[in-house]
Design an enzyme around this catalytic site. Structure first.
Site, PDB file in Angstrom:
ATOM      1  CB  CYS A  65      -6.649  -0.363   5.254  1.00  0.00           C
ATOM      2  SG  CYS A  65      -4.918  -0.897   5.151  1.00  0.00           S
TER       3      CYS A  65
ATOM      4  CB  CYS B 145      -2.032   1.714   6.111  1.00  0.00           C
ATOM      5  SG  CYS B 145      -1.669   0.833   4.575  1.00  0.00           S
TER       6      CYS B 145
ATOM      7  CG  HIS C 206      -1.964  -1.023   1.220  1.00  0.00           C
ATOM      8  ND1 HIS C 206      -3.059  -0.953   2.041  1.00  0.00           N
ATOM      9  CD2 HIS C 206      -2.113  -2.161   0.487  1.00  0.00           C
ATOM     10  CE1 HIS C 206      -3.845  -1.995   1.819  1.00  0.00           C
ATOM     11  NE2 HIS C 206      -3.276  -2.756   0.887  1.00  0.00           N
TER      12      HIS C 206
ATOM     13  CD  GLU D 252      -2.001   4.228   3.226  1.00  0.00           C
ATOM     14  OE1 GLU D 252      -3.174   4.474   3.533  1.00  0.00           O
ATOM     15  OE2 GLU D 252      -1.699   3.407   2.328  1.00  0.00           O
TER      16      GLU D 252
END
Length: 148
Positions: free
Chosen positions: A87, A90, A57, A59
């Site tokens: 999410c 993260c 992801h 992040e």
């Protein structure tokens, strides 16, 4: 406060540029930028498909780049700008990194941390949301509309 607001828009604009790169490559269009003392130290976008890695992801990739740039595992003096609410994975990583501030554009009502684990963020982390919210949300809507 107005100065911070202008800076937030500027750095969220950079995160949107990252999200647009993700969009172009067929990735879910989420971008992240990490700043430290007003300087960009990391930029990333989702690379889940490209890396065949469910943890890639924006992040997570930005945290890795920022800790490498600083040579430290904690990001207490840093701010992360993310186009979409993190999410839980993260948000947990941001907690472990002890990020000083999280700024995100649009809420993620289906998978965002605030739905599943609203207390996961480090207690000293400041949170701002809604920065360039419309632009961030519209990019996601456009992406999924094309794929359905």
């Amino acid at each position: 406060m107005e100065f911070q607001h202008k800076e937030d828009k500027r750095f969220m604009g950079l995160a949107l540029e990252e999200a647009q790169e993700a969009y172009k490559t067929g990735e879910i269009p989420i971008g992240a930028v990490i700043t430290c003392k007003g300087q960009v130290i990391a930029r990333a976008y989702n690379r889940v498909e490209a890396l065949n890695d469910p943890t890639a992801h924006a992040e997570i990739l930005a945290i890795t780049a920022a800790t490498t740039a600083l040579g430290a595992k904690y990001l207490k003096d840093c701010t992360i700008y993310i186009t979409i609410e993190p999410c839980t994975m993260c948000a947990g990583a941001l907690r472990w990194a002890q990020i000083g501030r999280i700024v995100y554009g649009a809420l993620e009502p289906k998978l965002g941390y605030s739905t599943f684990a609203p207390t996961i963020i480090h207690p000293k982390t400041l949170i701002t949301h809604g920065v360039l919210e419309k632009e961030c949300r519209e990019l996601m809507i456009s992406f999924f509309k094309e794929r359905r």
